[in-house]
Enzyme design. Structure first.
Site, PDB file in Angstrom:
ATOM      1  N   CYS A  94       0.805  -1.437  -0.187  1.00  0.00           N
ATOM      2  CA  CYS A  94       0.011  -0.006   0.100  1.00  0.00           C
ATOM      3  C   CYS A  94       0.685   1.472   0.066  1.00  0.00           C
ATOM      4  O   CYS A  94       1.142   1.601  -0.975  1.00  0.00           O
ATOM      5  CB  CYS A  94      -0.744  -0.149   1.127  1.00  0.00           C
ATOM      6  SG  CYS A  94      -2.231   1.395   0.913  1.00  0.00           S
ATOM      7  N   ARG A 128     -12.967   6.107  -0.864  1.00  0.00           N
ATOM      8  CA  ARG A 128     -11.643   5.440  -0.307  1.00  0.00           C
ATOM      9  C   ARG A 128     -11.904   3.792  -0.681  1.00  0.00           C
ATOM     10  O   ARG A 128     -13.096   3.622  -1.182  1.00  0.00           O
ATOM     11  CB  ARG A 128     -10.773   6.081   1.196  1.00  0.00           C
ATOM     12  CG  ARG A 128     -10.912   6.658   1.892  1.00  0.00           C
ATOM     13  CD  ARG A 128      -9.934   6.663   3.244  1.00  0.00           C
ATOM     14  NE  ARG A 128      -8.875   5.700   3.465  1.00  0.00           N
ATOM     15  CZ  ARG A 128      -8.044   5.927   3.529  1.00  0.00           C
ATOM     16  NH1 ARG A 128      -7.724   7.233   2.823  1.00  0.00           N
ATOM     17  NH2 ARG A 128      -6.976   5.361   2.866  1.00  0.00           N
ATOM     18  N   HIS A 191      -3.690  -5.406   2.653  1.00  0.00           N
ATOM     19  CA  HIS A 191      -2.840  -5.599   3.615  1.00  0.00           C
ATOM     20  C   HIS A 191      -3.601  -7.089   4.410  1.00  0.00           C
ATOM     21  O   HIS A 191      -4.099  -8.028   3.909  1.00  0.00           O
ATOM     22  CB  HIS A 191      -3.833  -4.242   4.797  1.00  0.00           C
ATOM     23  CG  HIS A 191      -3.197  -3.058   4.983  1.00  0.00           C
ATOM     24  ND1 HIS A 191      -2.281  -2.425   5.148  1.00  0.00           N
ATOM     25  CD2 HIS A 191      -3.869  -2.225   4.028  1.00  0.00           C
ATOM     26  CE1 HIS A 191      -2.048  -1.518   4.494  1.00  0.00           C
ATOM     27  NE2 HIS A 191      -3.271  -1.303   3.843  1.00  0.00           N
TER      28      HIS A 191
HETATM   29  N1  GLN Z   1      -2.033   7.019   2.099  1.00  0.00           N
HETATM   30  C1  GLN Z   1      -2.434   6.305   1.208  1.00  0.00           C
HETATM   31  C2  GLN Z   1      -3.472   5.726   0.684  1.00  0.00           C
HETATM   32  O1  GLN Z   1      -4.566   6.830   1.563  1.00  0.00           O
HETATM   33  C3  GLN Z   1      -1.946   4.670   1.781  1.00  0.00           C
HETATM   34  C4  GLN Z   1      -2.774   4.390   1.997  1.00  0.00           C
HETATM   35  C5  GLN Z   1      -2.168   2.437   3.086  1.00  0.00           C
HETATM   36  O2  GLN Z   1      -0.926   2.366   3.225  1.00  0.00           O
HETATM   37  N2  GLN Z   1      -3.164   2.341   3.298  1.00  0.00           N
HETATM   38  O3  GLN Z   1      -3.398   6.384  -0.643  1.00  0.00           O
END
Ligand code: GLN
Length: 239
Positions: A94, A128, A191
């Protein structure tokens, strides 16, 4: 004496969310089961980059964490490129996956520079992408995990996706690709942690590291019934 494998965890203080530390624990434990002696090196901003690294692992983080490590990451980019070109296996998840690309432009238009191991760019999107995710890969079969990111990543020339999305958003929610692969470097949004539920990926990292260092990988058959059960249950979860 057991053969040693040096494992480097990149930025555990800033880049380590949604259980990403479990990836390191999984590689350590499985390397032990396969008869190796894993040695963990943690690298945070300002640390001396260790020599003789056999596997590199890095996790995800918030935009602010990515900002904090940016300058340091750019300073160690030549070392990471050298290791990548030399076939060192790496897994970045990520937030660090994004910064192994060319850049991450956040939703507010602020650009965080990446180190360009993957020829790809990431743009903060309006929503998101959150939830359980399943992908299908040629080399590792089904890869199962959990994603939570605003960044939409688009691969460019010379980079293969890690898998194709079966359920979930993946790199950008549009082209059905998930993750990236160049040399023995794997990037992914997953993850969960990723590796406990996907032991084939963990063993691949260990195998690449051992083969590169010792010319062979002496594996043990591991009883993976808990991982198999975790995969079975994870597959039944709603998005
Ligand atoms: N900050 C990045 C995003 O929101 C990565 C998020 C993450 O590592 N879960 O895309």
């Amino acid at each position: 004496m057991k053969p040693k494998l040096n494992l480097l965890q990149l930025y555990p203080n800033d880049m380590n969310i949604y259980g990403d530390w479990g990836n390191v624990l999984t590689v350590i434990r499985r390397a032990q089961w396969h008869g190796y002696e894993p040695v963990l090196h943690e690298y945070n901003p300002g640390d001396t980059f260790p020599n003789d690294i056999d596997v590199v692992i890095g996790g995800g983080g918030q935009d602010t964490g990515q900002d904090r490590i940016q300058t340091d990451l750019l300073s160690i980019a030549p070392r990471l490129h050298e290791l990548a070109n030399d076939g060192t296996p790496m897994l970045v998840i990520c937030g660090l996956y994004q910064l192994f690309g060319n850049f991450f432009k956040t939703k507010d238009g602020h650009e965080i520079k990446g180190i360009g191991i993957f020829n790809m760019e990431t743009h903060g999107g309006p929503e998101r992408m959150i939830g359980n995710i399943v992908t299908e890969s040629l080399e590792f079969g089904q890869i199962i995990g959990y994603e939570n990111h605003s960044g939409q990543t688009f691969l460019a020339n010379g980079v293969s996706p890690l898998g194709k999305v079966v359920k979930g958003a993946g790199n950008n929610g549009q082209d059905e690709f998930e993750g990236a692969r160049v040399h023995n470097v794997i990037g992914s949004y997953l993850h969960g942690s990723l590796l406990p539920k996907n032991p084939a990926l963990a063993d691949w990292l260990i195998e690449k590291a051992a083969t590169k260092k010792f010319g062979e990988f002496t594996s043990t058959v591991i009883d993976d019934r808990f991982a198999t059960e975790a995969r079975r249950v994870a597959l039944t979860r709603p998005r």
